[in-house]
Design a protein around this motif. Sequence first.
Motif, PDB file in Angstrom:
ATOM      1  N   GLU A   1       0.922  -0.979  -0.153  1.00 54.37           N
ATOM      2  CA  GLU A   1      -0.120  -0.061   0.028  1.00 54.37           C
ATOM      3  C   GLU A   1       0.871   1.120  -0.025  1.00 54.37           C
ATOM      4  OE1 GLU A   1      -4.181  -1.259   2.210  1.00 54.37           O
ATOM      5  OE2 GLU A   1      -2.736   0.216   3.230  1.00 54.37           O
ATOM      6  N   ILE A   2       0.557   2.127  -0.813  1.00 55.83           N
ATOM      7  CA  ILE A   2       1.395   3.525  -0.743  1.00 55.83           C
ATOM      8  C   ILE A   2       0.345   4.627  -1.233  1.00 55.83           C
ATOM      9  CG2 ILE A   2       2.007   3.131  -3.439  1.00 55.83           C
ATOM     10  CD1 ILE A   2       4.695   4.214  -2.341  1.00 55.83           C
TER      11      ILE A   2
ATOM     12  N   GLN B   1       8.366  18.144  -0.908  1.00 54.46           N
ATOM     13  CA  GLN B   1       7.769  18.723   0.025  1.00 54.46           C
ATOM     14  C   GLN B   1       6.268  18.267   0.530  1.00 54.46           C
ATOM     15  OE1 GLN B   1       6.569  22.941  -0.831  1.00 54.46           O
ATOM     16  NE2 GLN B   1       6.721  23.460   1.459  1.00 54.46           N
ATOM     17  N   LYS B   2       5.642  17.844  -0.647  1.00 54.88           N
ATOM     18  CA  LYS B   2       4.302  17.081  -0.593  1.00 54.88           C
ATOM     19  C   LYS B   2       4.250  15.880   0.057  1.00 54.88           C
ATOM     20  CE  LYS B   2       3.078  18.191  -5.033  1.00 54.88           C
ATOM     21  NZ  LYS B   2       2.526  18.366  -6.247  1.00 54.88           N
ATOM     22  N   ALA B   3       5.287  14.993  -0.550  1.00 51.38           N
ATOM     23  CA  ALA B   3       5.689  13.681   0.004  1.00 51.38           C
ATOM     24  C   ALA B   3       5.884  13.635   1.465  1.00 51.38           C
ATOM     25  CB  ALA B   3       6.550  12.874  -0.767  1.00 51.38           C
ATOM     26  N   GLN B   4       7.038  14.662   1.841  1.00 48.88           N
ATOM     27  CA  GLN B   4       7.362  14.794   3.058  1.00 48.88           C
ATOM     28  C   GLN B   4       6.101  15.121   4.220  1.00 48.88           C
ATOM     29  OE1 GLN B   4      10.513  17.561   3.673  1.00 48.88           O
ATOM     30  NE2 GLN B   4      10.870  17.127   5.839  1.00 48.88           N
TER      31      GLN B   4
ATOM     32  N   GLU C   1       5.088  12.672   7.128  1.00 48.28           N
ATOM     33  CA  GLU C   1       5.275  13.135   8.638  1.00 48.28           C
ATOM     34  C   GLU C   1       4.005  13.223   9.357  1.00 48.28           C
ATOM     35  OE1 GLU C   1       7.627  16.819   8.126  1.00 48.28           O
ATOM     36  OE2 GLU C   1       9.479  15.780   8.039  1.00 48.28           O
ATOM     37  N   HIS C   2       2.910  13.542   8.403  1.00 50.13           N
ATOM     38  CA  HIS C   2       1.521  13.904   9.206  1.00 50.13           C
ATOM     39  C   HIS C   2       0.784  12.507   9.509  1.00 50.13           C
ATOM     40  CE1 HIS C   2       2.705  18.174   8.718  1.00 50.13           C
ATOM     41  NE2 HIS C   2       1.932  18.333   9.609  1.00 50.13           N
ATOM     42  N   PHE C   3       0.955  11.539   8.619  1.00 52.30           N
ATOM     43  CA  PHE C   3       0.081  10.383   8.684  1.00 52.30           C
ATOM     44  C   PHE C   3       0.875   8.885   8.457  1.00 52.30           C
ATOM     45  CE2 PHE C   3      -2.072  13.869   6.558  1.00 52.30           C
ATOM     46  CZ  PHE C   3      -3.317  13.715   6.980  1.00 52.30           C
ATOM     47  N   GLU C   4       2.134   9.349   8.591  1.00 52.58           N
ATOM     48  CA  GLU C   4       2.711   8.055   8.623  1.00 52.58           C
ATOM     49  C   GLU C   4       2.556   6.884   7.715  1.00 52.58           C
ATOM     50  OE1 GLU C   4       2.612   7.058  13.054  1.00 52.58           O
ATOM     51  OE2 GLU C   4       3.730   8.730  13.216  1.00 52.58           O
ATOM     52  N   ILE C   5       2.542   7.104   6.321  1.00 49.60           N
ATOM     53  CA  ILE C   5       2.381   6.130   5.433  1.00 49.60           C
ATOM     54  C   ILE C   5       3.287   6.564   4.236  1.00 49.60           C
ATOM     55  CG2 ILE C   5       0.652   7.541   4.368  1.00 49.60           C
ATOM     56  CD1 ILE C   5      -1.022   4.928   3.422  1.00 49.60           C
ATOM     57  N   ASN C   6       3.776   5.468   3.787  1.00 47.96           N
ATOM     58  CA  ASN C   6       4.814   5.551   2.647  1.00 47.96           C
ATOM     59  C   ASN C   6       4.195   6.222   1.431  1.00 47.96           C
ATOM     60  OD1 ASN C   6       7.054   4.421   3.555  1.00 47.96           O
ATOM     61  ND2 ASN C   6       6.441   2.321   3.042  1.00 47.96           N
ATOM     62  N   CYS C   7       4.465   7.108   0.905  1.00 44.26           N
ATOM     63  CA  CYS C   7       3.799   7.720  -0.326  1.00 44.26           C
ATOM     64  C   CYS C   7       4.766   8.407  -1.467  1.00 44.26           C
ATOM     65  CB  CYS C   7       3.077   8.920   0.356  1.00 44.26           C
ATOM     66  SG  CYS C   7       3.985  10.398   0.807  1.00 44.26           S
TER      67      CYS C   7
ATOM     68  N   LEU D   1       9.932   6.356   1.391  1.00 42.20           N
ATOM     69  CA  LEU D   1       9.950   5.025   1.877  1.00 42.20           C
ATOM     70  C   LEU D   1      10.770   4.826   3.088  1.00 42.20           C
ATOM     71  CD1 LEU D   1       8.394   2.648   0.133  1.00 42.20           C
ATOM     72  CD2 LEU D   1      10.740   2.096  -0.567  1.00 42.20           C
ATOM     73  N   ASP D   2       9.780   4.649   4.201  1.00 45.27           N
ATOM     74  CA  ASP D   2      10.489   4.516   5.680  1.00 45.27           C
ATOM     75  C   ASP D   2      11.383   5.712   5.601  1.00 45.27           C
ATOM     76  OD1 ASP D   2       8.776   2.114   5.814  1.00 45.27           O
ATOM     77  OD2 ASP D   2      10.339   1.133   5.001  1.00 45.27           O
ATOM     78  N   GLY D   3      10.939   6.784   5.467  1.00 35.76           N
ATOM     79  CA  GLY D   3      11.944   7.940   6.003  1.00 35.76           C
ATOM     80  C   GLY D   3      13.067   8.262   4.818  1.00 35.76           C
ATOM     81  N   GLU D   4      13.221   7.415   3.935  1.00 33.55           N
ATOM     82  CA  GLU D   4      14.140   7.573   2.716  1.00 33.55           C
ATOM     83  C   GLU D   4      13.503   8.306   1.691  1.00 33.55           C
ATOM     84  OE1 GLU D   4      17.691   4.931   1.951  1.00 33.55           O
ATOM     85  OE2 GLU D   4      16.326   3.529   2.958  1.00 33.55           O
ATOM     86  N   TYR D   5      14.208   9.033   1.033  1.00 29.17           N
ATOM     87  CA  TYR D   5      13.732   9.939  -0.332  1.00 29.17           C
ATOM     88  C   TYR D   5      14.322   9.564  -1.561  1.00 29.17           C
ATOM     89  CZ  TYR D   5      10.904  12.729   3.029  1.00 29.17           C
ATOM     90  OH  TYR D   5      10.231  12.996   3.693  1.00 29.17           O
TER      91      TYR D   5
END
Length: 196
Positions: free
Chosen positions: A2-3, A51-54, A58-64, A123-127
């Motif tokens: 899920e992403i 910026q949008k992905a971050q 950060e706010h919803f804790e989902i990979n995106c 992805l898990d905090g990596e960009y």
Amino acid sequence: MEICFATNNENKLAEVQKMLPDTIKLKTLAQIGCTAELPETQDTLEGNARQKAQYVFEHFEINCFADDTGLEVYALNNEPGVYSARYAGEQRNNQDNINLLLQNLEGQTDRKARFRTVVALVLDGEYFDFEGIVEGEIITEQRGTNGFGYDAVFVPNGYTQTFAEISPEEKNKISHRGQAIAKLVAYLSEKFGTVY
């Protein structure tokens, strides 16, 4: 897997959904409970996408992933570029944007342009960034009813039809966003084993 695709643009959402394999489940901002207008205050496509992905991560804790796309017209010093969606003002009206573009290109013989998309994945905090570019030219009047944005005035190299005249499936094969999403899918496939 899920992403989330961090966009409120229904056209982009539908376009990208068709490009992804069934094993990638796309979550919309509405599905994760995000109703905020995503920030886009950077002066580059890369900066806005990230910026949008971050924000979502950060706010919803989902990979995106998020994208930003710009139409870069060479004779106009690569305008509208990062301001493509709001070229004619904050109302973000496609028709107003096209009208202003055609007005600014009046009498111009060099009408070469390119669409550029940057997709930022968190992805898990990596960009990670993925870029897609399609070269073409701006015609003098609108043609076609498919697509959105500047599609009705953009003819990709090797074609006689605008993006708005070819089928969505054909567009996805060659488009800037199609290329960037293909790179994203290839990366996810490599990282998590084949997603097809």
